[in-house]
Design an enzyme around this catalytic site. Structure first.
Site, PDB file in Angstrom:
ATOM      1  N   ARG A  24       0.855  -1.208   0.000  1.00 31.17           N
ATOM      2  CA  ARG A  24       0.000   0.000   0.000  1.00 31.17           C
ATOM      3  C   ARG A  24       0.885   1.250   0.000  1.00 31.17           C
ATOM      4  NH1 ARG A  24      -3.237   0.054   4.886  1.00 31.17           N
ATOM      5  NH2 ARG A  24      -3.798  -1.989   4.135  1.00 31.17           N
ATOM      6  N   ARG A  87      -1.377   7.237  10.328  1.00 29.69           N
ATOM      7  CA  ARG A  87      -1.629   5.858   9.878  1.00 29.69           C
ATOM      8  C   ARG A  87      -2.758   5.854   8.862  1.00 29.69           C
ATOM      9  NH1 ARG A  87      -2.491   0.553  10.069  1.00 29.69           N
ATOM     10  NH2 ARG A  87      -4.431  -0.244  10.936  1.00 29.69           N
ATOM     11  N   GLU A 178      -8.834  -2.706  14.820  1.00 30.09           N
ATOM     12  CA  GLU A 178      -7.602  -2.752  14.024  1.00 30.09           C
ATOM     13  C   GLU A 178      -6.463  -3.141  14.965  1.00 30.09           C
ATOM     14  OE1 GLU A 178      -5.147   0.549  13.968  1.00 30.09           O
ATOM     15  OE2 GLU A 178      -5.887   0.009  15.973  1.00 30.09           O
ATOM     16  N   ASP A 203     -13.807  -4.707   6.232  1.00 30.91           N
ATOM     17  CA  ASP A 203     -14.746  -5.811   6.408  1.00 30.91           C
ATOM     18  C   ASP A 203     -15.673  -5.490   7.578  1.00 30.91           C
ATOM     19  OD1 ASP A 203     -11.869  -6.566   7.455  1.00 30.91           O
ATOM     20  OD2 ASP A 203     -13.311  -7.365   8.884  1.00 30.91           O
TER      21      ASP A 203
END
Ligand code: R1P
Ligand code: URA
Length: 233
Positions: A24, A87, A178, A203
């Site tokens: 990413r 983040r 997370e 999700d």
């Protein structure tokens, strides 16, 4: 150079985006930044510096979980004097009104990680986002027309945990799960730096709806644009 980052001191910008997935990081650098150089390939945890709207920004993969992100943010702050750490991660929603692909700004992070209790001799520390970054990210998301969610996330040590009481966490207002934000906010406070987590829901833990692994690696562009806008304002 630090143990896990093979860069010279000035190779890294004062603002760094932090995705868990190093691919990413590559996607963000190639898609959003100009004049990009790759400064780190140690352990394939790619790090890049470029410019966004003329301002220097870096993006560094962190790996998954509190131990891994803690290594990278310690080294970024101590060896490279990074000031702003944002983040850009994924999370699993546990509230009915939080949908897959929604963007969450983590105001704070509850956790089952032992890191803070070990640090504070058993006392519970409240990891908190930097208000300036949070406000800039919120304003830029609203300007983009996003339906942002802002609140408490849960930083879990275990991705697979049969004992996780999602219902109780949801009853207490946690938006999503997370694995890194509590460490990011605590270490940023320790070194007097600014931190924020911008998360995309990949999700839904209640409904089972998910995104593809390719989407998790790339294409979460709303989150990335919100984080980059906050970083250049
Ligand atoms: O997509 P990233 O940023 O890695 O974030 C989430 O995804 C990983 C788990 O699949 C954990 O790191 C979690 O925090
Ligand atoms: O840590 C994570 C990330 C995405 N989804 C989850 O359920 N947990």
């Amino acid at each position: 150079m630090s143990i896990h980052i093979n860069a010279k001191e000035n190779d890294i910008a004062e603002t760094v985006l932090l995705p868990g997935d190093p691919l990413r990081a590559k996607y963000i650098a190639e898609t959003f930044l100009d004049d990009v150089t790759c400064y780190n390939e140690v352990r394939n945890m790619f790090g890049y510096t470029g410019t966004y709207k003329g301002k220097r920004v870096s993006v560094q993969g962190t790996g998954m979980g509190v131990p891994s992100i803690s290594i990278y943010i310690n080294e970024l702050m101590q060896s490279y004097n990074v000031q702003n750490l944002i983040r850009v991660g994924t999370c699993g929603a546990i509230q009915k009104d939080v949908k897959v692909r929604d963007v969450i700004l983590a105001m704070t992070a509850s956790t089952d990680s032992q890191m803070n209790r070990l640090t504070f001799n058993g006392i519970d520390y409240a990891p908190t986002a930097n208000f300036e970054l949070l406000k800039k990210a919120y304003d830029s998301g609203i300007e983009k027309g996003l339906n942002l969610k802002v609140g408490n996330v849960f930083t879990a040590d275990m991705f697979y945990n049969d004992n996780a009481d999602h219902k109780k966490w949801a009853d207490y207002g946690i938006l999503a799960i997370e694995m890194e934000t509590a460490a990011l906010y605590t270490l940023a406070a320790k070194f007097n730096r600014n931190a924020l987590s911008v998360l995309t829901v990949s999700d839904h833990i209640l409904t089972g709806e998910e995104t593809t692994s390719e989407e998790r690696q790339t294409t979460f562009n709303d989150m990335i644009e919100v984080a980059l806008s906050a970083s250049v304002q």
